[in-house]
Design a protein around this motif. Structure first.
Motif, short mmCIF file in Angstrom:
data_model
loop_
_atom_site.label_atom_id
_atom_site.label_comp_id
_atom_site.label_asym_id
_atom_site.label_seq_id
_atom_site.Cartn_x
_atom_site.Cartn_y
_atom_site.Cartn_z
N CYS A 82 66.76 28.01 39.01
CA CYS A 82 66.92 26.82 39.84
C CYS A 82 67.07 27.19 41.31
O CYS A 82 66.44 26.60 42.19
N SER A 83 67.90 28.18 41.59
CA SER A 83 68.12 28.62 42.97
C SER A 83 66.84 29.16 43.60
O SER A 83 66.52 28.87 44.76
N HIS A 84 66.11 29.94 42.84
CA HIS A 84 64.84 30.49 43.34
C HIS A 84 63.87 29.36 43.67
O HIS A 84 63.24 29.35 44.74
N ALA A 85 63.74 28.40 42.77
CA ALA A 85 62.78 27.31 42.97
C ALA A 85 63.14 26.47 44.19
O ALA A 85 62.27 26.13 45.00
N THR B 285 61.62 24.08 37.43
CA THR B 285 62.30 25.25 37.98
C THR B 285 62.45 26.40 37.00
O THR B 285 62.55 27.56 37.40
N GLY B 286 62.50 26.10 35.70
CA GLY B 286 62.95 27.07 34.71
C GLY B 286 64.44 26.88 34.48
O GLY B 286 65.15 26.33 35.34
N ILE B 287 64.94 27.32 33.33
CA ILE B 287 66.35 27.06 32.99
C ILE B 287 67.27 28.08 33.65
O ILE B 287 66.88 29.20 33.96
N GLY B 288 68.50 27.64 33.87
CA GLY B 288 69.53 28.52 34.38
C GLY B 288 69.63 28.51 35.90
O GLY B 288 68.72 28.09 36.62
N SER B 289 70.77 28.99 36.38
CA SER B 289 71.08 28.93 37.80
C SER B 289 70.15 29.77 38.66
O SER B 289 69.79 29.38 39.78
N ASN C 155 75.86 21.45 31.84
CA ASN C 155 74.44 21.75 31.99
C ASN C 155 74.32 23.20 32.46
O ASN C 155 75.32 23.91 32.57
N MET C 156 73.11 23.64 32.80
CA MET C 156 72.90 25.04 33.16
C MET C 156 72.38 25.25 34.59
O MET C 156 72.16 26.40 34.98
N GLU C 157 72.17 24.16 35.36
CA GLU C 157 71.54 24.33 36.68
C GLU C 157 72.19 23.57 37.83
O GLU C 157 71.96 23.89 39.00
N GLY C 158 72.98 22.54 37.54
CA GLY C 158 73.41 21.60 38.57
C GLY C 158 74.18 22.21 39.72
O GLY C 158 73.93 21.89 40.90
N ALA C 159 75.17 23.06 39.44
CA ALA C 159 75.96 23.65 40.51
C ALA C 159 75.10 24.54 41.40
O ALA C 159 75.31 24.61 42.61
#
Length: 248
Positions: free
Chosen positions: A57-60, A50-54, A189-193
């Motif tokens: 992650c949301s985009h992916a 996905t790439g790092i960060g929210s 972490n940087m993506e879970g939420a």
């Protein structure tokens, strides 16, 4: 195209072992994200970097859900263990809840979440036939987490507990202790939420597992072990797949 499971990682080095374990693989790109489809055990999976960060992650996940039929999402990677969690580097943690840890207001008395500061929810979702306002906390499937622990604890020290997602990682002793205590959390972490947020919008179930690469304290990368954490997280997923684990 239908997939039993989408496995998402932020980076390539959190999925390199899984790529080698998968059979009948096809590598392709979607919206500048790297995808690998194939089989892992008996599961038909798609593996997404996905790439790092929210935002990444949301985009992916949005791209994935818009184009493919995915039954459930497994998010894996590394995390930083909060000092009071009892976790060591290489241990596993599975999320019972995810929390946005830096969306809110920083005040003299400390950080305050959305519900008690801005008072505007991030999302209104239907749960048990009623609409529920979601501020900083998103609940994951606790039964699935506990089922996974029964499998994984035979090889790894594994806990279930709250996770915290931040874009400003904790790099001081004080901030690590503050966040760990505020959320009674085991790791950050940087993506879970963000993954939990998008899964809630699309009514998909999320399972999140992370292996600890470091202890959250004054930043000192010489004390980290990213390679060990990446390997343990991926080996845990291979183990779960071989044991027939899925979110019911």
């Amino acid at each position: 195209m239908l997939f039993d499971v989408a496995i998402i990682t932020a980076t390539f080095f959190e999925q390199d072992l899984l790529r080698r374990e998968m059979a009948n693989t096809v590598v392709f790109n979607e919206a500048a994200k790297s995808y690998v489809s194939g089989s892992l055990g008996e599961l038909n999976v798609v593996l997404v970097e996905t790439g790092i960060g929210s935002v990444n992650c949301s985009h992916a996940l949005t791209q994935l859900f818009q184009k493919y039929d995915v039954s459930q999402v497994w998010q894996i990677g590394v995390g930083g263990a909060y000092p009071e969690s009892g976790l060591s580097i290489g241990d596993l943690a599975i999320a019972s809840t995810e929390h946005y840890g830096d969306i809110g207001v920083r005040m003299d008395r400390g950080w305050v979440g959305l519900e008690d500061s801005i008072e505007i929810p991030l999302l209104t979702a239907e749960q048990n036939s009623t609409n529920r306002s979601i501020f900083n906390r998103l609940d994951l499937d606790l039964a699935a987490a506990e089922s996974a622990v029964k499998i994984l604890k035979k090889k790894w020290h594994t806990v279930v507990g709250p996770f915290v997602t931040v874009q400003e990682c904790s790099g001081t002793d004080l901030l690590g202790k503050e966040r760990g205590a505020f959320f009674s959390a085991c790791c950050e972490n940087m993506e879970g939420a963000a993954a939990a947020h998008i899964c809630a919008i699309y009514d998909k179930k999320l399972f999140e597992l992370r292996s600890m690469s470091n202890i959250v304290k004054a930043r000192n990368k010489t004390e980290w072990d990213l390679s060990l954490a990446c390997r343990c997280a991926q080996e845990a997923i291979v183990t779960l797949a071989s044991e027939g684990f899925e979110i019911s």
